[in-house]
Write a protein that holds these residues in place. Sequence first.
Motif, mmCIF file in Angstrom:
data_model
loop_
_atom_site.group_PDB
_atom_site.id
_atom_site.type_symbol
_atom_site.label_atom_id
_atom_site.label_comp_id
_atom_site.label_asym_id
_atom_site.label_seq_id
_atom_site.Cartn_x
_atom_site.Cartn_y
_atom_site.Cartn_z
ATOM 1 N N ALA A 65 0.807 -1.220 0.000
ATOM 2 C CA ALA A 65 0.000 0.000 0.000
ATOM 3 C C ALA A 65 0.837 1.265 0.000
ATOM 4 O O ALA A 65 0.450 2.261 -0.628
ATOM 5 N N TRP A 91 0.070 4.437 -2.289
ATOM 6 C CA TRP A 91 -0.389 5.672 -1.665
ATOM 7 C C TRP A 91 0.584 6.814 -1.900
ATOM 8 O O TRP A 91 0.166 7.978 -2.041
ATOM 9 N N THR A 111 -0.114 8.090 -5.234
ATOM 10 C CA THR A 111 -1.434 8.714 -5.189
ATOM 11 C C THR A 111 -1.361 10.110 -4.589
ATOM 12 O O THR A 111 -2.060 11.029 -5.025
ATOM 13 N N SER A 112 -0.490 10.302 -3.611
ATOM 14 C CA SER A 112 -0.342 11.632 -3.014
ATOM 15 C C SER A 112 0.283 12.623 -3.997
ATOM 16 O O SER A 112 0.045 13.828 -3.904
ATOM 17 N N VAL A 159 -4.615 11.750 1.129
ATOM 18 C CA VAL A 159 -3.989 10.514 1.579
ATOM 19 C C VAL A 159 -3.896 10.472 3.105
ATOM 20 O O VAL A 159 -4.164 9.441 3.731
ATOM 21 N N GLY A 199 -5.951 7.864 5.420
ATOM 22 C CA GLY A 199 -5.101 6.973 6.191
ATOM 23 C C GLY A 199 -5.396 6.998 7.668
ATOM 24 O O GLY A 199 -5.422 5.948 8.334
ATOM 25 N N GLY A 217 -0.360 5.258 3.581
ATOM 26 C CA GLY A 217 0.126 6.458 2.904
ATOM 27 C C GLY A 217 0.437 7.623 3.812
ATOM 28 O O GLY A 217 1.000 8.633 3.351
#
Length: 399
Positions: free
Chosen positions: A63, A67, A70-71, A79, A83, A128
């Motif tokens: 993950a 993540w 993704t951030s 995120v 989280g 994340g």
Amino acid sequence: MTAATIASPSRPTNPGLLASLLLIGGANSVLFSVLPPAGRHLGFVEWQIGLIVAFSAVAYMVAAAWWGRTSDIKGRRYVVVAGMVGFGLGGIAFAAVLDVGLLGFAPVMLVLILLIGARIAQSAISGGVYPAAQAYIAEATPPEKRAVALSGVTAAFALGTILGPAMAGLLVEIRITLPLYVIGLLSLLAAQWCFVSMRPRPASTGERPLRLSARDPRVAIWIVMAMVYFVSVAGTQQILGFTVQDRLALDVAATARVTSMIFMAGGLVAVLFQVFVVRRSKWSATTLMIVGLVASVVMQVGLLLARDAWQFVAVALPLGISFACVSPGFSAAASIAVGAREQGAAAGLVAAAQAGGFLVGPLTFAVLYQFAPASPFLVGLGIAVVLLLLALSRKPTVT
């Protein structure tokens, strides 16, 4: 593109973000204080308790990298908030399952499976927070100051390792799982705090973040070194409760208190060293790694020799220095090696590598401990020496 072209926050951190890191640090140290004696009370052997940490580390390892990138795409606030919600709910679920087992309401093996499941879910959703926080700071900090700036993340995490065990030492007298419930609820409040205080902004302007491979030569060495180091860190944390209980012949509650004291003292040293030494220095990423790895060597020797409670607590001095220096050193080395559009991805890969250490370390060290109680510390000592030699021979390069 350089870091200067990215819209940076007016300040690299905010109180909600720091509180989130503090809670994660506190929860981890509380878990390592509570889980070994509670697990033994349930009838688990060392390697079964190690499985709980190992499976959650797999989830976090997968993950964290996702993540992190993704951030880079959706921004850090998204995120961090997601989280912390997952971290809070997962922690409460874990404590509830542990209580079900301790009260005898479910078969022991079912409890073990449910504990593993709760930790997997918690780690997958919260994976994340740490890399997003590091990227949030890195994108606002020039490369030459990044190692010291990123040590602030470690300081917040370390402060949690002080307050978490301090709280646990009081609350376990009421119920051994109570600290886990409290941290879970506080994590939900921290998520709300971050949602309000962190500005919703993308990490880049107009350009899609680049994909970063763990095999990229700019970051590969730091990823490997981070993983190997955290094999030792996670393994040592996992067996510390067993070592304290066996060498000092303590009951469950006393073991949790002494182990909490060690983590608390180590966290205090880490915070003080970060505030009064690292923050006032101009240390590079390499210098941070070297200082921290020397301290790690001293720590493993101390754990090999400790036979009294005060000797275990004394090990907190090198433990704290190592914690304050090594992790931000690896993170800074990877950060300055990549471009501005890869900061979240780089932080995510280093965090995933650290989680890889938590996958391998606890189970490996638990098995070693069953066969020869001193052997895990000898392995940890060997790891620290090898990494120290590597750190002395390499220097991070700025992209």
